[in-house]
Design a protein around this motif. Structure first.
Motif, PDB file in Angstrom:
ATOM      1  N   UNK A   1      -2.494  48.711   2.597  1.00  0.00           N
ATOM      2  CA  UNK A   1      -1.496  47.699   2.925  1.00  0.00           C
ATOM      3  C   UNK A   1      -0.454  48.317   3.859  1.00  0.00           C
ATOM      4  N   UNK A   2      -0.550  47.976   5.134  1.00  0.00           N
ATOM      5  CA  UNK A   2       0.397  48.508   6.126  1.00  0.00           C
ATOM      6  C   UNK A   2       1.199  47.353   6.735  1.00  0.00           C
ATOM      7  N   UNK A   3       1.642  46.447   5.888  1.00  0.00           N
ATOM      8  CA  UNK A   3       2.298  45.235   6.380  1.00  0.00           C
ATOM      9  C   UNK A   3       3.799  45.407   6.601  1.00  0.00           C
ATOM     10  N   UNK A   4       4.281  46.643   6.588  1.00  0.00           N
ATOM     11  CA  UNK A   4       5.670  46.917   6.957  1.00  0.00           C
ATOM     12  C   UNK A   4       6.672  46.237   6.046  1.00  0.00           C
ATOM     13  N   UNK A   5       7.637  45.493   6.596  1.00  0.00           N
ATOM     14  CA  UNK A   5       8.634  44.829   5.756  1.00  0.00           C
ATOM     15  C   UNK A   5       8.032  43.838   4.768  1.00  0.00           C
ATOM     16  N   UNK A   6       6.788  43.424   5.015  1.00  0.00           N
ATOM     17  CA  UNK A   6       6.127  42.429   4.166  1.00  0.00           C
ATOM     18  C   UNK A   6       5.284  43.054   3.054  1.00  0.00           C
ATOM     19  N   UNK A   7       5.401  44.367   2.839  1.00  0.00           N
ATOM     20  CA  UNK A   7       4.591  45.047   1.816  1.00  0.00           C
ATOM     21  C   UNK A   7       4.746  44.393   0.449  1.00  0.00           C
TER      22      UNK A   7
ATOM     23  N   UNK B   1      13.134  48.479   1.078  1.00  0.00           N
ATOM     24  CA  UNK B   1      14.555  48.155   1.175  1.00  0.00           C
ATOM     25  C   UNK B   1      14.962  48.202   2.636  1.00  0.00           C
ATOM     26  N   UNK B   2      14.512  47.231   3.400  1.00  0.00           N
ATOM     27  CA  UNK B   2      14.634  47.279   4.843  1.00  0.00           C
ATOM     28  C   UNK B   2      16.057  47.261   5.355  1.00  0.00           C
ATOM     29  N   UNK B   3      16.251  47.839   6.529  1.00  0.00           N
ATOM     30  CA  UNK B   3      17.515  47.741   7.248  1.00  0.00           C
ATOM     31  C   UNK B   3      17.260  47.069   8.587  1.00  0.00           C
ATOM     32  N   UNK B   4      18.248  46.341   9.041  1.00  0.00           N
ATOM     33  CA  UNK B   4      18.109  45.587  10.283  1.00  0.00           C
ATOM     34  C   UNK B   4      18.538  46.443  11.466  1.00  0.00           C
ATOM     35  N   UNK B   5      17.701  46.441  12.495  1.00  0.00           N
ATOM     36  CA  UNK B   5      18.019  47.147  13.728  1.00  0.00           C
ATOM     37  C   UNK B   5      17.939  46.210  14.909  1.00  0.00           C
ATOM     38  N   UNK B   6      18.985  46.138  15.711  1.00  0.00           N
ATOM     39  CA  UNK B   6      19.035  45.230  16.854  1.00  0.00           C
ATOM     40  C   UNK B   6      19.276  46.000  18.145  1.00  0.00           C
ATOM     41  N   UNK B   7      18.745  45.444  19.239  1.00  0.00           N
ATOM     42  CA  UNK B   7      18.887  46.030  20.567  1.00  0.00           C
ATOM     43  C   UNK B   7      19.335  44.967  21.552  1.00  0.00           C
ATOM     44  N   UNK B   8      19.993  45.413  22.609  1.00  0.00           N
ATOM     45  CA  UNK B   8      20.285  44.551  23.746  1.00  0.00           C
ATOM     46  C   UNK B   8      19.739  45.209  25.004  1.00  0.00           C
TER      47      UNK B   8
ATOM     48  N   UNK C   1      19.729  44.785   4.873  1.00  0.00           N
ATOM     49  CA  UNK C   1      19.266  43.429   5.124  1.00  0.00           C
ATOM     50  C   UNK C   1      18.529  42.888   3.918  1.00  0.00           C
ATOM     51  N   UNK C   2      18.898  41.677   3.495  1.00  0.00           N
ATOM     52  CA  UNK C   2      18.260  41.022   2.355  1.00  0.00           C
ATOM     53  C   UNK C   2      17.789  39.612   2.691  1.00  0.00           C
ATOM     54  N   UNK C   3      17.818  39.239   3.949  1.00  0.00           N
ATOM     55  CA  UNK C   3      17.494  37.868   4.333  1.00  0.00           C
ATOM     56  C   UNK C   3      16.019  37.647   4.580  1.00  0.00           C
ATOM     57  N   UNK C   4      15.714  36.504   5.195  1.00  0.00           N
ATOM     58  CA  UNK C   4      14.343  36.161   5.541  1.00  0.00           C
ATOM     59  C   UNK C   4      13.813  37.131   6.594  1.00  0.00           C
ATOM     60  N   UNK C   5      12.509  37.404   6.505  1.00  0.00           N
ATOM     61  CA  UNK C   5      11.885  38.319   7.455  1.00  0.00           C
ATOM     62  C   UNK C   5      11.412  37.609   8.714  1.00  0.00           C
ATOM     63  N   UNK C   6      11.297  36.310   8.674  1.00  0.00           N
ATOM     64  CA  UNK C   6      10.841  35.512   9.822  1.00  0.00           C
ATOM     65  C   UNK C   6      11.750  34.295   9.985  1.00  0.00           C
ATOM     66  N   UNK C   7      12.428  34.136  11.109  1.00  0.00           N
ATOM     67  CA  UNK C   7      12.612  35.129  12.161  1.00  0.00           C
ATOM     68  C   UNK C   7      13.846  35.986  11.902  1.00  0.00           C
ATOM     69  N   UNK C   8      14.020  37.016  12.746  1.00  0.00           N
ATOM     70  CA  UNK C   8      15.204  37.876  12.680  1.00  0.00           C
ATOM     71  C   UNK C   8      15.757  38.000  14.096  1.00  0.00           C
TER      72      UNK C   8
ATOM     73  N   UNK D   1      13.282  44.449  11.159  1.00  0.00           N
ATOM     74  CA  UNK D   1      13.580  45.122   9.899  1.00  0.00           C
ATOM     75  C   UNK D   1      12.741  46.387   9.772  1.00  0.00           C
ATOM     76  N   UNK D   2      13.412  47.495   9.543  1.00  0.00           N
ATOM     77  CA  UNK D   2      12.701  48.754   9.286  1.00  0.00           C
ATOM     78  C   UNK D   2      12.159  48.730   7.859  1.00  0.00           C
ATOM     79  N   UNK D   3      10.890  49.064   7.670  1.00  0.00           N
ATOM     80  CA  UNK D   3      10.310  49.033   6.319  1.00  0.00           C
ATOM     81  C   UNK D   3      10.589  50.327   5.552  1.00  0.00           C
ATOM     82  N   UNK D   4      11.865  50.576   5.269  1.00  0.00           N
ATOM     83  CA  UNK D   4      12.258  51.821   4.610  1.00  0.00           C
ATOM     84  C   UNK D   4      12.090  51.714   3.094  1.00  0.00           C
ATOM     85  N   UNK D   5      11.992  52.848   2.412  1.00  0.00           N
ATOM     86  CA  UNK D   5      11.905  52.814   0.946  1.00  0.00           C
ATOM     87  C   UNK D   5      13.149  52.163   0.338  1.00  0.00           C
TER      88      UNK D   5
END
Length: 567
Positions: free
Chosen positions: A223-229, A252-259, A301-308, A343-347
């Protein structure tokens, strides 16, 4: 409509759930080592965490402060492997790290870290670091804020501008080794019997067909589904009774954003690795596709995974911190050309600050939760995907109680790799130089590597495919047809966001939609209704994922209209 009948009747040795770069690497490694392999991805390949990264292939300099020396060493080794096996997609990049009086580390601490970084990358092909005294830093970068500057450092890492294409090439390599790889297929049930998952019920998102992926007594599931594990683990069903695989939270994902912004006054020629003045959080300013990629944030981040999507505060934060280190930039909200967030799929680590959570990956064996033939990847990053694949397939062979054959992926190039003495580029310029602009030919070989010749071959079918998609970019119409025919693209989002970079470079892709729709009708059999629906879906995706809210609220961006239909 896709035909899944052969899958229903096949028992696979290895089933991979999730088609980001890590899942792709597992499937490739398994297929190359002789396992009957299938991978399913609920969206598009590389459409999740892979496409949300800063696109650096790096050792993780800041991991040293958390004493994760093994992770840094592993990452630096994998960086070197990628520079050799995917040289068309992974390139060296110089980073400059300016130090200020508000920085959390002193000049001498950074120098010690750099020396250790060089030691841990003892087998590298890139130059060692050099330290910069304040006067030297100001001489090299006159736009750098001089107030409180203590010097800096320069070192090299790697950059994968087209991270999505890196993922795709790994998928194509897996398919060449007889793996089955399916995008837009979601796992709706993990069929359990006792201590095993005996099959997967799947739904095709393109046709709403349902089918089953079967197994045998030695089938293993990764199972390599990342934030959806965790979500995948909740799909367990025994008979008709829900039986989730485990009850403990793993991600316990964290949100990362870029511009992304256009070149600005004082923009550096090299990448900058900066510590934010506001909170000492590290972020990057990286030359990228003729623009600058700035990020990332790192928020719980604790919100919905789709969309971000990057919110207005995150955009403002990245703008302010860039202006802090490069005051002449004078970036504003209007400077932002594109954003992306994920979302980073962190422990899962209750109480820890996001930046202190380990970036090391974990292969969590579900035997402790009563399922012996499944493992889930927690964590993982772009740089170490190949190693994840190797470790996961080693585990598969161990569970199958078979000798573990060596992985060939340490040395086997990806399909598009252009190695020394390869004459295909020279030949392509000779064959197509009178029909395709030189900058377009150069762009194709940067994007597709050796497989650019397959894109160019489409021009022999129809001369119009040599035309540019938009006037100010080098992409040509042949890429659209190639994405559909050879790269499993099914919609405009696939084409603009992941097979090409048109979404980023062509006004959120809006400037390219008319030419793409016309090409799809002329060469791929799409009709007016399908094109119109695809454009509407594309616009919705951009609004929900990439266009800042302040832009939408101002109505500053004109919604594209369906193009004239080819007769």
């Amino acid at each position: 409509m896709r035909d899944f009948s052969s899958i229903d009747s096949t028992a696979f040795d290895l089933i991979v759930i999730g088609g980001g770069v890590n899942g792709a690497a597992v499937a490739r490694d398994g297929a190359l080592r002789g396992l009957k392999t299938i991978l399913v991805e609920k969206g598009d390949f590389g459409g999740g965490t892979t496409s949300w990264s800063t696109r650096l292939v790096h050792g993780g300099l800041r991991y040293l402060e958390y004493f994760e020396f093994n992770l840094v060493r592993e990452s630096l080794r994998e960086r070197e492997i990628l520079l050799n096996t995917a040289p068309h997609l992974v390139h060296p990049v110089q980073l400059t790290l300016p130090l200020y009086d508000y920085s959390s580390r002193s000049y001498w601490e950074i120098q010690a870290g750099m020396i250790l970084y060089d030691i841990l990358s003892f087998d590298k092909s890139l130059p060692n670091h050099r330290m910069l005294r304040p006067a030297k830093l100001r001489q090299l970068f006159r736009a750098v804020n001089p107030n409180g500057v203590k010097g800096g450092s320069q070192y090299y890492d790697g950059q994968a501008e087209y991270a999505e294409r890196l993922c795709l090439e790994i998928i194509l390599s897996a398919q060449a080794a007889d793996a089955v790889a399916l995008n837009y297929v979601e796992v709706s049930e993990l069929q359990r019997h006792g201590d095993r998952v005996i099959g997967l019920t799947c739904k095709d998102g393109l046709s709403d067909q349902t089918f089953t992926i079967g197994s045998h007594e030695r089938t293993m599931i990764v199972n390599t589904s990342g934030p959806w594990v965790d979500r995948v683990c909740q799909q367990g069903v025994e008979g008709s009774t829900p039986a989730p695989i485990g009850t403990t939270r793993k991600i316990g994902g964290t949100k990362g954003s870029h511009i992304l912004v256009n070149p600005f006054p004082g923009a550096p020629d090299t990448a900058f690795y900066v510590e934010a003045a506001a909170d000492n959080r590290p972020f990057f300013i990286v030359p990228f596709l003729g623009m600058y990629l700035i990020g990332t944030t790192d928020l719980k981040y604790e919100g919905d995974l789709d969309p971000v999507k990057a919110d207005n505060d995150e955009v403002d934060y990245l703008i302010a911190e860039t202006n802090q280190v490069l005051p002449s930039a004078r970036l504003t909200r209007e400077s932002v050309r594109f954003t992306y967030s994920g979302i980073r799929p962190l422990p899962y680590a209750e109480g820890k600050k996001p930046g202190s959570i380990s970036r090391n990956h974990i292969l969590f064996e579900h035997a402790a939760e009563g399922v012996k033939n499944m493992v889930s990847l927690i964590g993982g990053k772009l740089t170490t995907h190949r190693r994840v694949g190797e470790e996961a397939v080693d585990w598969v062979y161990q569970q199958r109680q078979q000798p573990v054959p060596p992985s060939p992926t340490r040395h086997q190039p990806l399909p598009g790799a252009i190695l020394p003495n390869d004459r295909r580029i020279t030949q392509a310029f000779a064959d197509y130089g009178d029909r395709v602009q030189p900058e377009a030919l150069d762009h194709l070989f940067h994007l597709y590597g050796a497989k650019a010749v397959e894109v160019l071959a489409l021009i022999d079918e129809s001369a119009d495919l040599a035309e540019p998609i938009v006037s100010y970019l080098p992409d040509i119409k042949a890429q659209i047809v190639y994405a559909i025919r050879a790269e499993m693209a099914y919609n405009l989002i696939d084409i603009c966001r992941r097979r090409t970079s048109l979404a980023i470079q062509a006004n959120y892709g809006y400037d390219a939609l008319a030419a793409i729709a016309e090409t799809l009708q002329r060469h791929c059999g799409w009709d007016e209704e399908r094109c119109d629906r695809a454009i509407q879906n594309y616009v919705t995706y951009m609004r929900e994922n990439c266009i800042p809210d302040y832009v939408l609220q101002s109505d500053a961006l004109e919604t594209p209209k369906a193009p004239a239909i080819v007769g």
